[in-house]
Motif scaffolding. Structure first.
Motif, PDB file in Angstrom:
ATOM      1  N   UNK A 257     -13.708  -3.793 -11.232  1.00 53.20           N
ATOM      2  CA  UNK A 257     -12.509  -3.871 -11.449  1.00 53.20           C
ATOM      3  C   UNK A 257     -11.587  -2.633 -12.011  1.00 53.20           C
ATOM      4  N   UNK A 258     -12.366  -2.180 -13.147  1.00 46.75           N
ATOM      5  CA  UNK A 258     -12.045  -1.180 -13.795  1.00 46.75           C
ATOM      6  C   UNK A 258     -11.959   0.128 -13.152  1.00 46.75           C
ATOM      7  N   UNK A 259     -12.967   0.188 -12.372  1.00 46.47           N
ATOM      8  CA  UNK A 259     -13.254   1.301 -11.461  1.00 46.47           C
ATOM      9  C   UNK A 259     -12.209   1.425 -10.518  1.00 46.47           C
ATOM     10  N   UNK A 260     -11.699   0.200  -9.548  1.00 42.86           N
ATOM     11  CA  UNK A 260     -11.073   0.370  -8.652  1.00 42.86           C
ATOM     12  C   UNK A 260      -9.621   0.561  -9.346  1.00 42.86           C
ATOM     13  N   UNK A 261      -9.383   0.115 -10.188  1.00 44.32           N
ATOM     14  CA  UNK A 261      -7.829   0.667 -11.080  1.00 44.32           C
ATOM     15  C   UNK A 261      -7.963   2.176 -11.258  1.00 44.32           C
TER      16      UNK A 261
ATOM     17  N   UNK B 245     -24.686  -3.884  -7.974  1.00 46.69           N
ATOM     18  CA  UNK B 245     -23.674  -2.684  -7.599  1.00 46.69           C
ATOM     19  C   UNK B 245     -22.674  -3.186  -6.370  1.00 46.69           C
ATOM     20  N   UNK B 246     -21.508  -2.681  -6.468  1.00 48.24           N
ATOM     21  CA  UNK B 246     -20.315  -2.747  -5.636  1.00 48.24           C
ATOM     22  C   UNK B 246     -19.838  -1.436  -4.868  1.00 48.24           C
ATOM     23  N   UNK B 247     -19.429  -1.615  -3.789  1.00 52.87           N
ATOM     24  CA  UNK B 247     -19.024  -0.448  -2.850  1.00 52.87           C
ATOM     25  C   UNK B 247     -17.289  -0.383  -2.716  1.00 52.87           C
ATOM     26  N   UNK B 248     -16.742   0.486  -2.925  1.00 57.22           N
ATOM     27  CA  UNK B 248     -15.451   0.815  -2.693  1.00 57.22           C
ATOM     28  C   UNK B 248     -15.217   1.816  -1.437  1.00 57.22           C
ATOM     29  N   UNK B 249     -14.468   1.514  -0.547  1.00 56.43           N
ATOM     30  CA  UNK B 249     -13.975   2.744   0.388  1.00 56.43           C
ATOM     31  C   UNK B 249     -12.789   2.974   0.048  1.00 56.43           C
ATOM     32  N   UNK B 250     -12.672   4.493  -0.111  1.00 54.93           N
ATOM     33  CA  UNK B 250     -11.480   5.112  -0.528  1.00 54.93           C
ATOM     34  C   UNK B 250     -10.953   6.019   0.511  1.00 54.93           C
ATOM     35  N   UNK B 251      -9.518   6.175   0.776  1.00 55.95           N
ATOM     36  CA  UNK B 251      -8.956   6.932   1.889  1.00 55.95           C
ATOM     37  C   UNK B 251      -8.091   7.743   1.211  1.00 55.95           C
ATOM     38  N   UNK B 252      -8.312   9.122   1.524  1.00 61.31           N
ATOM     39  CA  UNK B 252      -7.761   9.994   0.636  1.00 61.31           C
ATOM     40  C   UNK B 252      -6.198  10.166   1.777  1.00 61.31           C
ATOM     41  N   UNK B 253      -5.119  10.905   1.073  1.00 63.70           N
ATOM     42  CA  UNK B 253      -3.961  11.474   1.530  1.00 63.70           C
ATOM     43  C   UNK B 253      -4.513  12.551   2.706  1.00 63.70           C
ATOM     44  N   UNK B 254      -5.483  13.661   2.227  1.00 61.54           N
ATOM     45  CA  UNK B 254      -5.465  14.836   2.758  1.00 61.54           C
ATOM     46  C   UNK B 254      -6.439  14.378   3.970  1.00 61.54           C
TER      47      UNK B 254
END
Length: 702
Positions: free
Chosen positions: A446-450, A470-479
């Motif tokens: 949760x802290x990492x997602x913030x 472990x938990x995975x987060x998929x992040x999409x950038x603007x660029x």
């Protein structure tokens, strides 16, 4: 009694002669039989090499790289390592209800055949203009590249079925991109082998002007290539060596190029000896004694330079070292054993129609290289100055070299995966089409997602798989993917998530892998280049017995490499339209051009040293060496450049770039550096060219 004793004495004297003659007849057959056994044993393993190549960017990276650690952690999450893809639908003017219905039916079929995270209703996003939809697919259970390729082909077959007319359906994303790349790689081996063999055959026919002679070195090179492929496959199995398709392609070209060069030098010396020695066996022994040291030193510089690559952290570069070394070793061994055996058995008739007759002298036509040497001898200082100025001017073009090559720009013919990425980039300019992957400890997820959402440049964050640890987060950038903007976002993300205490969060994904590749390549250049220079210098000093001659040759080939890089900068972007340079090429082309370029200097300077030892003065020795070796060395340079130029016919930008740089560098070294600059330096330095060896002692003219 006397006649009997005399007969016994004659028989005693003739027995060693008969035994020696028998050995001469038997030895070539023994050598050929040995190579037939080698070929029979190695052929089945040689065929397996292409299937053992690893071409994912993460395979190239060391285990310590952050993006590599992300990939290893993803494999431990529930469902194992998933394969991410993007299913893209597009219709000019906007998607219709029938298009949406077809897309839903396609998803049901895909979910029925493959294990999808989210079932038959994975997240779908529609563009603002309603013309494009993008569905993120995460396929589980694909254990290796082969399974991934089959899944990509299967999904593409599904979306082509029952598709409304005018609807464009494309599969993109990382797994599709890698599948298309692997398909291109699999098509390379046969094309490259046939193309290289064809080029070498044509050049040998032109050089030898014989309908038969060219077949001998070409067949021997083929045997060496088979043995080398089997040897490399053995290294992969024994030491888990990372071997890429680029490595095997370069090895094939290197075997044909270097092996043919050694054959040219040996055959030229053998032809010369046949005019002075009656028996082919004895003539071949004399030829090997004469050119053997130069050939051994030549191959030694290549092997020494390549083995220095093992100090590289990048797996693909360090793996290329032993792969190339095995290729050169097999080429050298075949050319010094199998080639002489075949030539001796075939005798003088193999040279038909220009057969070297015993007791005759070769007809010396007006030599181009004698004319070149004479022109250099008139004003060696001016020739040297002008040549150096030309190389420096060409080197300036290196500032025009394009930036890092992106994955989507790596193909000459754009595959379906690249088309899908470009469709997404146009329809969704606010977000990247390839995710950045963040892996964190689950309690701090949760802290990492913030922290991720608060990072500048992040468009959206989607929770991924999660396990107890472990938990995975998929992040999409603007660029856009692999753009400078996305790289800045990844740098900011890494700084942000590393600051979350106890999270042990790390950032990976395709663009992060490219960033780690760039960093590792830069570190490898600083480490490997000095090692290569030291190794090559040691071999040259041992052969030439001179610090100065060794230094001149090394500086000369460095200048050739710089000029080749400069010419590439003027051609790749402005002329060919390439949008990037593979980050490994500066190091790899440096190693190859230093090691291979020095070869021709070795042939030239070794002959000059022979002439000096015979009593010739410095100027006479330099000009005689150029006149006698110029033709064969130039032929060897053309063959080597042509074989590397074959890489430029392949459908991958990185291989085209490598082939161009090395071919141009070899030609510059052959026609400018060796012919004019090294010869001019020899004429200017005179006996000091051989300092501190014994040839540097005495008067300036002796």
């Amino acid at each position: 009694m006397a006649p009997a004793a005399d007969t016994q004495q004659k028989e005693g004297r003739s027995r060693p002669a008969r035994e020696g003659k028998a050995r001469r007849r038997a030895l070539p057959w023994v050598v050929i039989a040995f190579w037939i056994v080698i070929l029979a044993v190695t052929a089945p393993f040689a065929e397996k090499l292409s299937g053992a190549a690893r071409d994912r960017p993460v395979d190239y990276l060391p285990a310590s790289a952050e993006s590599t650690r992300v990939e290893h952690l993803l494999q431990k999450l529930p469902g194992g390592n998933t394969s991410d893809a993007l299913l893209v639908y597009h219709r000019d003017g906007g998607l219709r209800p029938a298009d949406t219905k077809a897309a839903q039916e396609h998803l049901k079929k895909i979910a029925g055949r493959y294990e999808l995270r989210g079932g038959d209703k994975p997240p779908t996003v529609v563009s603002k203009d309603g013309a494009t939809s993008m569905t993120a697919l995460s396929v589980s259970g694909l254990a290796d590249a082969s399974a991934q390729g089959k899944a990509v082909d299967g999904i593409r077959d599904i979306v082509k079925e029952d598709k409304p007319e005018g609807l464009k359906a494309e599969l993109g994303g990382q797994v599709a991109l890698m599948s298309d790349q692997n398909e291109v790689f699999q098509s390379i081996d046969g094309v490259l082998l046939l193309g290289t063999a064809g080029v070498v055959a044509v050049l040998l026919i032109l050089i030898y002007r014989s309908p038969f002679l060219w077949l001998v070195p070409l067949a021997v090179v083929g045997v060496a290539a088979s043995a080398a492929m089997a040897g490399v496959y053995g290294l992969i199995k024994a030491f888990d060596l990372t071997v890429t398709t680029m490595s095997t392609s370069v090895m094939t070209v290197l075997i044909f190029g270097a092996g043919t060069d050694y054959a040219l030098l040996l055959v030229a010396r053998y032809r010369e000896e046949l005019r002075h020695i009656e028996q082919p066996y004895d003539a071949m022994r004399s030829a090997i004694r004469g050119c053997g040291p130069a050939v051994l030193a030549s191959s030694g510089t290549v092997v020494a330079g390549l083995m220095c690559l093992m100090a590289a952290d990048l797996n693909s570069s360090s793996g290329l070292g032993p792969v190339g070394a095995v290729g050169v070793f097999c080429a050298l061994t075949a050319m010094l054993t199998l080639l002489p055996a075949v030539l001796v058995l075939l005798g003088r008739r193999v040279f038909w129609p220009i057969v070297p007759v015993y007791g005759t002298e070769a007809v010396h036509r007006r030599s181009l290289f004698a004319a070149m040497g004479n022109s250099a001898s008139r004003r060696p200082g001016l020739v040297l100055l002008c040549g150096v100025a030309a190389l420096v001017a060409l080197s300036i073009g290196a500032v025009k070299l394009p930036g890092t090559l992106r994955q989507e720009d790596a193909f000459l013919k754009k595959p379906d995966s690249v088309a899908a990425m470009r469709t997404v980039a146009t329809a969704f300019p606010e977000a990247s089409s390839l995710p950045i992957t963040v892996v964190t400890r689950t309690p701090q997820a949760g802290e990492v997602e913030k922290a991720v959402k608060a990072t500048k440049g992040v468009a959206t964050v989607q929770p991924g798989r999660s396990g107890e640890e472990r938990t995975e987060l998929q992040v999409f950038s603007v660029a856009k993917p692999e753009s400078d903007g996305e790289k800045k976002t990844i740098g900011a993300l890494r700084a942000a998530v590393h600051d979350v205490k106890g999270a042990q969060a790390i950032v990976g994904g395709p663009t992060a892998q490219q960033m780690d590749l760039d960093t590792t390549n830069a570190d490898d250049r600083r480490k490997v280049i000095p090692l290569v220079l030291v190794a090559v210098m040691i071999v040259l000093i041992a052969l030439l017995r001179s610090l100065v001659a060794a230094a001149v040759l090394v500086v000369a080939v460095i200048a050739s490499w710089g000029a080749a890089m400069g010419l590439s900068g003027l051609v790749f972007g402005p002329v060919l339209g390439y949008k990037g340079l593979d980050p490994s090429l500066p190091l790899l082309t440096f190693v190859f051009l230093i090691a291979l370029g020095v070869d021709y200097g070795i042939f030239l300077m070794h002959r000059a040293r022979e002439e000096r030892l015979k009593g010739a003065g410095p100027q006479e020795a330099a000009l005689t060496a150029l006149r006698t070796t110029g033709g064969v060395i130039t032929s060897a340079g053309i063959v080597l450049a042509a074989t590397f130029a074959v890489l430029a016919t392949l459908p991958l930008v990185a291989l085209v770039e490598m082939g161009f740089i090395i071919a141009v560098g070899v030609l510059l070294d052959t026609f400018l550096v060796r012919t004019y600059l090294v010869t001019s330096a020899s004429l200017l330095l005179k006996r000091w060219m051989w300092w501190p060896g014994k040839l540097s002692r005495g008067s300036m003219e002796s």
